[in-house]
Design an enzyme around this catalytic site. Sequence first.
Site, PDB file in Angstrom:
ATOM      1  CB  SER A  54      -4.213  -6.866   4.470  1.00  0.00           C
ATOM      2  OG  SER A  54      -3.973  -5.562   4.017  1.00  0.00           O
ATOM      3  CE  LYS A  65     -14.102  -6.132   1.599  1.00  0.00           C
ATOM      4  NZ  LYS A  65     -12.770  -5.946   1.044  1.00  0.00           N
ATOM      5  CG  HIS A 105      -1.943  -1.000   1.345  1.00  0.00           C
ATOM      6  ND1 HIS A 105      -2.133  -1.776   2.469  1.00  0.00           N
ATOM      7  CD2 HIS A 105      -2.884  -1.409   0.446  1.00  0.00           C
ATOM      8  CE1 HIS A 105      -3.160  -2.607   2.272  1.00  0.00           C
ATOM      9  NE2 HIS A 105      -3.624  -2.411   1.049  1.00  0.00           N
ATOM     10  NE  ARG A 136      -1.974  -7.653  -4.413  1.00  0.00           N
ATOM     11  CZ  ARG A 136      -2.640  -7.996  -3.341  1.00  0.00           C
ATOM     12  NH1 ARG A 136      -2.009  -8.215  -2.238  1.00  0.00           N
ATOM     13  NH2 ARG A 136      -3.947  -8.143  -3.347  1.00  0.00           N
TER      14      ARG A 136
HETATM   15  O1  PNS Z   1      -8.823  -3.024   0.192  1.00  0.00           O
HETATM   16  P1  PNS Z   1     -10.044  -3.570  -0.482  1.00  0.00           P
HETATM   17  O2  PNS Z   1     -10.898  -4.326   0.511  1.00  0.00           O
HETATM   18  O3  PNS Z   1      -9.736  -4.351  -1.713  1.00  0.00           O
HETATM   19  O4  PNS Z   1     -10.899  -2.278  -0.945  1.00  0.00           O
HETATM   20  C1  PNS Z   1     -12.150  -2.429  -1.567  1.00  0.00           C
HETATM   21  C2  PNS Z   1     -12.855  -1.083  -1.665  1.00  0.00           C
HETATM   22  C3  PNS Z   1     -12.962  -0.404  -0.312  1.00  0.00           C
HETATM   23  C4  PNS Z   1     -12.114  -0.161  -2.590  1.00  0.00           C
HETATM   24  C5  PNS Z   1     -14.283  -1.364  -2.250  1.00  0.00           C
HETATM   25  O5  PNS Z   1     -14.882  -2.379  -1.505  1.00  0.00           O
HETATM   26  C6  PNS Z   1     -15.173  -0.136  -2.220  1.00  0.00           C
HETATM   27  O6  PNS Z   1     -14.992   0.801  -2.974  1.00  0.00           O
HETATM   28  N1  PNS Z   1     -16.168  -0.151  -1.307  1.00  0.00           N
HETATM   29  C7  PNS Z   1     -17.076   0.948  -1.117  1.00  0.00           C
HETATM   30  C8  PNS Z   1     -18.443   0.618  -1.733  1.00  0.00           C
HETATM   31  C9  PNS Z   1     -18.482   0.962  -3.225  1.00  0.00           C
HETATM   32  O7  PNS Z   1     -18.166   2.067  -3.629  1.00  0.00           O
HETATM   33  N2  PNS Z   1     -18.856  -0.023  -4.057  1.00  0.00           N
HETATM   34  C10 PNS Z   1     -18.934   0.213  -5.503  1.00  0.00           C
HETATM   35  C11 PNS Z   1     -17.649  -0.172  -6.206  1.00  0.00           C
HETATM   36  S1  PNS Z   1     -17.617  -1.920  -6.436  1.00  0.00           S
END
Ligand code: PNS
Length: 165
Positions: free
Chosen positions: A128, A41, A17, A90
């Site tokens: 993570s 989550k 990150h 990745r």
């Molecule tokens: O680190 P992660 O868990 O891969 O991040 C995922 C994240 C937070 C970027 C994604 O889950 C997100 O944007 N969540 C907020 C809800 C949203 O906007 N959903 C629409 C896009 S799929």
Amino acid sequence: MKIAVYPGSFDPVTVGHMNILTRAASLFDRVIVGVLSNVHKDLLFSETERLNMINCSISEFNNVQAEVFSGLTVDFCKKVGAKFIVRGTRQHTDVTYELQMAHVNKKLCEEIDTVFFPSNDANFCVSSSLIKELANFGADISELVPNKIVKRCIMEKFRRLKTGR
Ligand code: PNS
């Protein structure tokens, strides 16, 4: 001013990150790390713990800040005036998932673009989940986390989980 949001769970923040963040901070005028709140989550760390771990890793940047958000990433972008979403990729499995998210976000808000940063070689396998797996079994995670404070938070979390204290 070009403002970007770097959204994620950051459960916990990794050196991967930090590499993405460093590159984004040199491209954009301002980068806001959006720490997704605990909705939906199954996360190990609370939003406060995840935010604190990021805050103690970004002090060297003068154009980066971190905030917890809930709801849609595009709504958070609108709130902070960001026109860009930063994501790291990745393996090819990441790319498939990330492209889907980028398309959904583009449908939700035409004005916001997703910018992908492919991981560097060193961080290709860093995640993570890997850090949590290793920390749970007592392996050394020093090389995978941004600094000693983050390492201590993670080790302390597992110690408390195991001892119940
Ligand atoms: O680190 P992660 O868990 O891969 O991040 C995922 C994240 C937070 C970027 C994604 O889950 C997100 O944007 N969540 C907020 C809800 C949203 O906007 N959903 C629409 C896009 S799929």
